[in-house]
Design a protein around this motif. Sequence first.
Motif, mmCIF file in Angstrom:
data_model
loop_
_atom_site.group_PDB
_atom_site.id
_atom_site.type_symbol
_atom_site.label_atom_id
_atom_site.label_comp_id
_atom_site.label_asym_id
_atom_site.label_seq_id
_atom_site.Cartn_x
_atom_site.Cartn_y
_atom_site.Cartn_z
ATOM 1 N N ARG A 176 4.413 -11.714 -7.022
ATOM 2 C CA ARG A 176 2.984 -11.726 -6.716
ATOM 3 C C ARG A 176 2.687 -12.819 -5.698
ATOM 4 N NH1 ARG A 176 0.098 -8.734 -10.131
ATOM 5 N NH2 ARG A 176 -1.843 -9.792 -9.621
ATOM 6 N N HIS A 177 1.665 -12.578 -4.908
ATOM 7 C CA HIS A 177 1.199 -13.575 -3.955
ATOM 8 C C HIS A 177 -0.180 -14.030 -4.410
ATOM 9 C CE1 HIS A 177 -0.475 -15.178 -0.198
ATOM 10 N NE2 HIS A 177 0.787 -15.465 0.093
ATOM 11 N N ARG A 178 -0.459 -15.308 -4.250
ATOM 12 C CA ARG A 178 -1.706 -15.890 -4.738
ATOM 13 C C ARG A 178 -2.940 -15.146 -4.225
ATOM 14 N NH1 ARG A 178 -1.174 -21.085 -2.652
ATOM 15 N NH2 ARG A 178 0.627 -21.178 -3.998
ATOM 16 N N SER A 179 -2.969 -14.814 -2.955
ATOM 17 C CA SER A 179 -4.167 -14.174 -2.409
ATOM 18 C C SER A 179 -4.043 -12.657 -2.259
ATOM 19 C CB SER A 179 -4.530 -14.795 -1.059
ATOM 20 O OG SER A 179 -3.469 -14.641 -0.149
ATOM 21 N N ILE A 180 -2.834 -12.144 -2.093
ATOM 22 C CA ILE A 180 -2.642 -10.705 -1.889
ATOM 23 C C ILE A 180 -2.559 -9.960 -3.211
ATOM 24 C CG2 ILE A 180 -1.087 -8.956 -0.942
ATOM 25 C CD1 ILE A 180 -0.228 -11.057 1.121
ATOM 26 N N GLY A 181 -1.933 -10.576 -4.194
ATOM 27 C CA GLY A 181 -1.721 -9.918 -5.478
ATOM 28 C C GLY A 181 -0.289 -9.440 -5.597
#
Length: 82
Positions: free
Chosen positions: A21-26
């Motif tokens: 997961r990416h903090r801002s992308i999901g």
Amino acid sequence: MFRVWCTNRADSWFVSGVEIRHRSIGQLFPKRSLPGLYDSKPLALARGIHWCECVAHQLLEAEVPEVPSDLLPPGRIVRELR
């Protein structure tokens, strides 16, 4: 961020799910299991973490081609009120 799930089956462990997961992308990769059976939960966990690190490294090192301007979304749309 990595998420790793390990499950016990009889006398062995396997990686029942990994997710990146990416903090801002999901979610970058959907939850999926990995092949292989391991003697202990720490070994299965290490396998899952290693897989996530390898994939994340490939994403960070990937050369992303330039996108032609005609394929980019339109710029800011300005509307005149009359």
